[in-house]
Design a protein around this motif. Structure first.
Motif, short mmCIF file in Angstrom:
data_model
loop_
_atom_site.label_atom_id
_atom_site.label_comp_id
_atom_site.label_asym_id
_atom_site.label_seq_id
_atom_site.Cartn_x
_atom_site.Cartn_y
_atom_site.Cartn_z
N PHE A 23 48.97 30.91 40.72
CA PHE A 23 48.42 31.44 39.47
C PHE A 23 48.09 32.91 39.67
O PHE A 23 47.91 33.37 40.79
CB PHE A 23 47.18 30.65 39.04
CG PHE A 23 45.89 31.10 39.70
CD1 PHE A 23 45.53 30.62 40.95
CD2 PHE A 23 45.04 32.00 39.06
CE1 PHE A 23 44.36 31.04 41.56
CE2 PHE A 23 43.86 32.42 39.67
CZ PHE A 23 43.52 31.93 40.92
N THR A 24 48.07 33.63 38.53
CA THR A 24 47.63 35.02 38.57
C THR A 24 46.54 35.18 37.53
O THR A 24 46.53 34.48 36.52
CB THR A 24 48.77 36.01 38.25
OG1 THR A 24 49.18 35.81 36.90
CG2 THR A 24 49.95 35.85 39.18
N ALA A 25 45.61 36.09 37.81
CA ALA A 25 44.51 36.28 36.88
C ALA A 25 44.01 37.73 36.94
O ALA A 25 42.84 38.01 36.78
CB ALA A 25 43.37 35.31 37.23
N GLY A 26 44.94 38.63 37.18
CA GLY A 26 44.55 40.05 37.26
C GLY A 26 43.57 40.33 38.38
O GLY A 26 42.75 41.24 38.29
N ILE A 27 43.65 39.56 39.45
CA ILE A 27 42.77 39.80 40.61
C ILE A 27 43.30 41.03 41.36
O ILE A 27 44.48 41.11 41.66
CB ILE A 27 42.72 38.56 41.52
CG1 ILE A 27 42.20 37.36 40.73
CG2 ILE A 27 41.84 38.84 42.75
CD1 ILE A 27 42.26 36.04 41.48
N LYS A 28 42.39 41.97 41.61
CA LYS A 28 42.86 43.29 42.08
C LYS A 28 43.17 43.32 43.57
O LYS A 28 44.12 43.94 44.00
CB LYS A 28 41.81 44.35 41.77
CG LYS A 28 41.52 44.51 40.29
CD LYS A 28 42.15 45.78 39.79
CE LYS A 28 42.01 45.97 38.28
NZ LYS A 28 41.48 44.84 37.51
N TYR A 87 52.79 44.35 39.78
CA TYR A 87 52.63 44.15 38.34
C TYR A 87 51.61 43.07 37.99
O TYR A 87 50.86 43.19 37.03
CB TYR A 87 53.98 43.79 37.70
CG TYR A 87 54.99 44.88 37.93
CD1 TYR A 87 54.91 46.09 37.23
CD2 TYR A 87 56.00 44.74 38.89
CE1 TYR A 87 55.81 47.11 37.46
CE2 TYR A 87 56.90 45.75 39.13
CZ TYR A 87 56.81 46.94 38.41
OH TYR A 87 57.69 47.95 38.65
N LEU A 88 51.61 42.02 38.80
CA LEU A 88 50.77 40.87 38.46
C LEU A 88 49.40 40.90 39.11
O LEU A 88 48.52 40.16 38.76
CB LEU A 88 51.47 39.57 38.90
CG LEU A 88 52.87 39.35 38.31
CD1 LEU A 88 53.56 38.17 38.99
CD2 LEU A 88 52.77 39.11 36.81
N GLY A 89 49.22 41.77 40.09
CA GLY A 89 47.99 41.73 40.90
C GLY A 89 48.17 40.68 41.97
O GLY A 89 49.29 40.38 42.40
N VAL A 90 47.06 40.06 42.37
CA VAL A 90 47.15 39.07 43.45
C VAL A 90 47.75 37.77 42.91
O VAL A 90 47.32 37.25 41.89
CB VAL A 90 45.76 38.80 44.05
CG1 VAL A 90 45.84 37.74 45.13
CG2 VAL A 90 45.17 40.09 44.61
N VAL A 91 48.78 37.30 43.62
CA VAL A 91 49.37 36.00 43.28
C VAL A 91 48.80 35.00 44.27
O VAL A 91 49.03 35.11 45.47
CB VAL A 91 50.91 36.05 43.41
CG1 VAL A 91 51.52 34.69 43.12
CG2 VAL A 91 51.47 37.13 42.48
N CYS A 92 48.01 34.04 43.77
CA CYS A 92 47.38 33.06 44.66
C CYS A 92 48.23 31.80 44.73
O CYS A 92 48.65 31.26 43.72
CB CYS A 92 46.00 32.67 44.13
SG CYS A 92 44.86 34.04 44.12
N TYR A 93 48.46 31.35 45.96
CA TYR A 93 49.20 30.11 46.18
C TYR A 93 48.16 28.99 46.20
O TYR A 93 47.21 29.05 46.99
CB TYR A 93 49.92 30.14 47.53
CG TYR A 93 50.98 31.21 47.69
CD1 TYR A 93 50.81 32.49 47.15
CD2 TYR A 93 52.15 30.94 48.40
CE1 TYR A 93 51.78 33.46 47.31
CE2 TYR A 93 53.12 31.92 48.57
CZ TYR A 93 52.93 33.17 48.02
OH TYR A 93 53.88 34.13 48.19
#
Lengths: 399, 615
Positions: free
Chosen positions: B263-268, B208-214
């Motif tokens: 953070f998430t930013a719609g990164i595919k 749902y969120l795309g890539v979740v970056c730690y």
């Protein structure tokens, strides 16, 4: 058109009959057949049970064109017993005038009067399980007769009036040389028989001979030598006027075994006795293996069938090809198409072409037949043809 | 959400050799800080994948924010960053270490310092981390905390006189660990008012969120709506959400300097947000990215082929799914005359490769064939160019090759001293260069007399080895030759020239591409013999003689042949034999379906696989 069960209906009015006699005086070292020793006490009951089974057979209106009494050692039961079985068959079925009536016989004893008695009862073909004319090989195989016994037996049968005599011979025996096999073939020819079956020894699991080979006590027959011996038989027997008509069978003109041809053309037959197989109306049924159990069931009025299979059309077609290809005249694909109402020619073309390129098959119009090289690799050929048939026919019926 | 000033934040990780109890200790810390209620505890909560739990290793890192009231009465924000424990993931480990100021070093009280302990401590030192030593499993009967304390000081050069004595299992020493974390590990010291700089140390893909970056925020802050830039790729994104793991994801208003979260930013795709990349503000970007970024680079390659070629699309889909969460996994289509359609896959190392294969088979139900693993060779051509080759099939013609370099590793082996000879023998066999030997712990005279010293007297051996030699059952050999007592770790040590050749296996003159391999010239003959002998065993007799040869270039160095079968025919076939015969031939043709056709030669698939396994 609707198909039921086996998927096709063939009316072949004529029938063949096989009767199994499961008794032997001694078991051969290579034998894994359904045979028993030391059951002389039940032989009379067995003959009675076979007769009862014949009496109760439902296909009594169909004419019989061949009878084959095999074993075991059919001549181990009394001539009277053998005569009563044949009489019962004659009582139950109409026989064609030229019916072939074969009896397997052990060459251990050359008994002229007995041969005359059997001939008088209607037996007109005798097949001797000679296996070898080399006494060392005969001992190795656990046979009770000697080379001379066999030669005597053949002469006696001929003198008694048998005009159609066959021999079973074996090659690829441990320690057998190509020279010894050639000598065997020469002796076989000298006896003047009309038909010769030449089988490669098969080391069946569980036999004493196989055990000795596995334990290293006997050399394992070499595959290349076996091939050479098979070709040697082909060369020698063909050169003496014998017609090599099936992978393992040779006949003088007019002496092909009509009974066995029924098997190879996937025709219909009835089997009586223990372990005997029947194939009627697309259904193959095999009787219980144990002779005592067979007798018990017949006496109690129970079914003697131990295994039964009704072949789907694809398997039936494949089987017809598998059997037919053993005949060196080959198989006519159009006949099979007609018989089973299927289309095969296009389906088989790529496989037959490939087999032809490999030098295993000769193709002329609808007729396919094994080459000499193909005879040696007949199972490879059959497996490839069968795979192709079954895959395409199954795909057809799913469509 | 509570906010803490940087001096009340501690970012730390736990490092340990496999099986020294890291995950259990992490569980105790989560319990103590109330991050998770005891009844919700599932052992080793930080390890979320089945395989991790089964193998007792940590593959994916997790970062958890904990709230802890210290004995000084103050409340602290602790960010515990879990790290993978295996050499294949060295780069990932180093990035997660870079997100911390300190590391809790866990050493088993009975086993002592092992190979991975050394490599992890080295990594921690290189990242400037403060180390808090913990001697774990002190409740074991075989525990020897004093001896282990000496080990830590002598081998690792880590001050250990006040090392915490703990037992994850018994819940001993947990609070003391946290107290030392607060006392000894420095608070973060970034500039909250500077332009944003945050380190991406891991990521996962969420449908749902795309890539979740730690991320670890070093300077400045990050909030939803902000325009951010990934400095390595130069791409800009608008932040959708920021938050922390407790351990479940929880949204926050912002993350500030010193904090750890996501953070998430719609990164595919995960490949767009590389681990180690620096996140900055798009409006006022930082001048310099954080140090240490490199793209994860596969070290080991193999071909993966579905046993049933119809599964090819499924294999692609499965690889794509795994890649969503594993940027280090690479794959591209490859075809083999022998194996059909498949993928050339790249992995960080041997374990990574095994894990991926196992997940493909277990989670996606695929049956796979893997070709012999290969390293990346640097091939200098006669025309002066240099090419990188990871596939024997792509090896240039020998005449075009000027020289070849292969990757080396520095390997560390810890082993009871009785096995030194064995290890040296193995090192020799594997073209290893002996670097050094150190005695670690000496058995006391009484122990030695009692025979107890046998496995106490340990040595550390260092070797420089070609990586290719490790790919070939090195670890299994090491374990079996030392009855399981050896521990082993390695790190890349650059490239060196080697006398390498491509070995081909030919069937009736045709190369079996799947069996080609690169080997050292001195070993070519042995491997060639092994391959042709194994092939002779598995190639069934055919209508024609089959020649099996192994060749380097055009030169045959080993050969065998399988005689033609002359005869395949059932002797008799009458009424009672027909069913049996049909079944026999059906078996023959069933066998045919499972045959691999290689040129004019047919080989049963299973047999072919068994050759690949020894390749």
């Amino acid at each position: 058109m609707r198909f039921h069960g086996c998927g096709y209906l063939v009316i072949m009015t004529e029938l063949s009959v096989y009767v199994h006699i499961p008794y032997c005086a001694k078991r051969c070292t290579y034998c894994d057949f359904a045979t028993f020793t030391h059951r002389e006490h039940e032989e009379e009951a067995y003959v009675a049970a076979v007769c009862q089974q014949i009496d109760e057979c439902p296909y009594s209106t169909r004419p019989v064109r061949s009878v084959y009494i095999g074993g075991g050692t059919p001549t181990h039961v009394t001539p009277a017993g053998l005569c009563s079985i044949l009489n019962r068959l004659r009582d139950r079925f109409p026989f064609t005038p030229d019916a072939e009536i074969s009896l397997e016989a052990n060459p251990a004893s050359a008994d002229g009067p007995r041969f005359e008695q059997l001939l008088a009862a209607g037996y007109n073909r005798i097949s001797f399980g000679v296996q070898s004319f080399n006494d060392d090989s005969l001992r190795l195989l656990g046979r009770l007769h000697s080379s001379n016994d066999a030669i005597d037996a053949i002469r006696t049968a001929r003198a008694a009036g048998f005009t159609n005599i066959s021999l079973d011979m074996m090659f690829a025996l441990p320690r057998q040389t190509i020279r010894a096999w050639t000598a065997d073939l020469d002796t076989a020819l000298d006896t003047g028989v009309d038909h010769i079956s030449a089988y490669s020894l098969i080391l069946e699991a569980g036999t004493p001979l196989t055990a000795r080979v596995r334990r290293g006590l006997l050399p394992e027959p070499d595959d290349a030598a076996a091939a050479e011996m098979m070709m040697q038989a082909h060369r020698i027997l063909s050169g003496h006027g014998f017609d090599h008509y099936e992978i393992a069978n040779y006949a003088k003109p007019g002496f092909r075994c009509r009974h066995n041809i029924v098997y190879w053309t996937n025709g219909e037959y009835l089997g009586f006795g223990s372990a005997a197989a029947s194939y009627v109306n697309g259904c193959r049924a095999t009787a219980v293996r144990d002779s005592s159990e067979f007798i018990r069931r017949v006496q109690l009025g129970q079914s003697v069938i131990a295994a039964e299979e009704r072949l789907p059309r694809a398997e039936a077609v494949a089987e017809t090809i598998m059997l037919g290809i053993r005949l060196l005249d080959g198989v006519d694909i159009e006949h099979i198409e007609e018989r089973y109402a299927v289309r095969l020619t296009d389906v088989l073309a790529p496989v037959t072409t490939r087999l032809q390129q490999r030098g295993l098959l000769r193709v002329s119009g609808p007729q396919i037949q094994l080459t000499e090289q193909g005879m040696l690799l007949a199972d490879t050929v059959a497996a490839e043809l069968m795979a192709c048939v079954e895959i395409s026919l199954r795909a057809d019926s799913n469509r | 959400m509570d906010t803490y000033t940087q001096d009340h934040i501690r970012n730390f990780c736990i490092i340990a050799h496999v099986d020294h109890g890291k995950s259990t200790l992490a569980d105790r810390i989560l319990e103590l800080t109330g991050a998770i209620a005891e009844r919700d505890m599932q052992d080793q909560l930080l390890d979320t994948m089945d395989i991790e739990r089964e193998r007792g290793i940590t593959i994916k890192m997790t970062a958890v924010r904990l709230r802890y009231t210290a004995l000084d009465g103050q409340e602290y924000e602790l960010n515990l960053i879990d790290t993978p424990g295996h050499v294949d993931f060295t780069y990932e480990v180093s990035r997660s270490l870079a997100a911390c100021e300190g590391a809790v070093l866990v050493v088993d009280a009975a086993q002592g310092v092992e190979a991975q302990t050394v490599s992890n401590v080295n990594l921690a030192f290189n990242n400037g981390l403060t180390i808090v030593p913990v001697i774990n499993k002190v409740d074991l009967a075989a525990a020897e905390p004093e001896r282990v304390r000496e080990d830590i000081e002598n081998i690792l050069a880590v001050e250990a006189h006040d090392a915490v004595l703990a037992s994850g299992k018994a819940g001993l020493g947990t609070r003391e660990i946290l107290e030392q974390v607060i006392e000894r590990i420095p608070a973060p010291s970034g500039d909250p008012s500077a332009s944003l700089r945050a380190l991406i140390f891991d990521s996962h893909f969420d449908t749902y969120l795309g890539v979740v970056c730690y991320i670890r925020v070093v300077d400045g802050s990050i909030r939803p709506g902000q325009r951010v830039r990934l400095m390595a790729t130069g791409r800009d994104y608008e932040v959708n959400t920021v938050g922390v793991f407790r351990p479940r994801m929880e949204q926050a208003d912002l993350l500030r300097a010193g904090e750890v979260g996501f953070f998430t930013a719609g990164i595919k795709t995960i490949g767009d947000a590389n681990v180690g990349d620096t996140l900055t503000s798009a409006q006022s970007p930082a001048q310099e990215p954080l140090a240490g970024y490199r793209k994860a680079k596969p070290m080991v390659f193999c071909g993966l082929y579905p046993i049933d070629n119809r599964d090819y699309p499924d294999l692609r889909e499965a690889l794509e799914k795994l890649q969503l969460n594993d940027a280090a996994l690479s794959f591209e289509p490859e075809t083999s005359a022998a194996l059909g359609f498949g993928y050339r896959c790249g992995f960080l190392g041997l374990l990574h490769m095994e894990i991926i294969q196992e997940r493909l088979e277990r989670e996606f139900g695929l049956r796979l064939i893997a070709t012999s693993p290969s390293v990346v060779f640097h091939i200098h051509l006669t025309d002066g160019r240099t090419v990188e080759v990871d596939n024997p099939a792509a090896f240039p013609e020998p005449v075009r090759i000027a020289s070849i370099e292969e990757p080396y590793v520095d390997a560390t082996v810890f082993v009871p001293s009785t096995f030194v000879g064995t290890i040296m023998e193995l090192g020799q066999e594997r073209r290893g260069e002996f670097v050094g030997l150190e005695h670690i712990t000496h058995a006391s005279p009484t122990e030695a007399a009692a025979g107890a010293g046998m496995y106490r007297d340990r040595v550390m051996l260092r070797y420089r080895l070609p990586l290719a030699e490790i790919l070939l059952d090195f670890y299994d050999q090491l374990k079996s030759r030392t009855r399981g007592y050896a521990s082993f770790d390695y790190e890349p040590a650059g490239y060196r020239e080697g006398k390498l050749v491509k070995l081909d296996v030919l069937l009736n003159g045709e190369t079996v591409d799947a069996l080609s391999l690169i080997t050292h010239r001195d070993k070519a003959y042995g491997r060639a013999r092994a391959l042709v002998e194994k092939m002779k065993e598995v190639v069934p007799r055919q209508q024609y003689e089959v020649r099996i040869q192994a060749a380097i270039g055009g030169k045959i160095i080993a050969a065998e042949s399988v005689r033609a079968f002359r005869k395949n025919v059932t002797a008799k076939c009458y009424g009672g034999d027909i069913t049996r015969k049909r079944k026999l031939l059906e078996k023959q043709k069933e066998g045919k379906k499972r045959m691999k056709q290689i040129g004019s030669v047919e080989i049963p698939q299973e047999a072919f696989l068994s050759v690949l396994r020894i390749g």
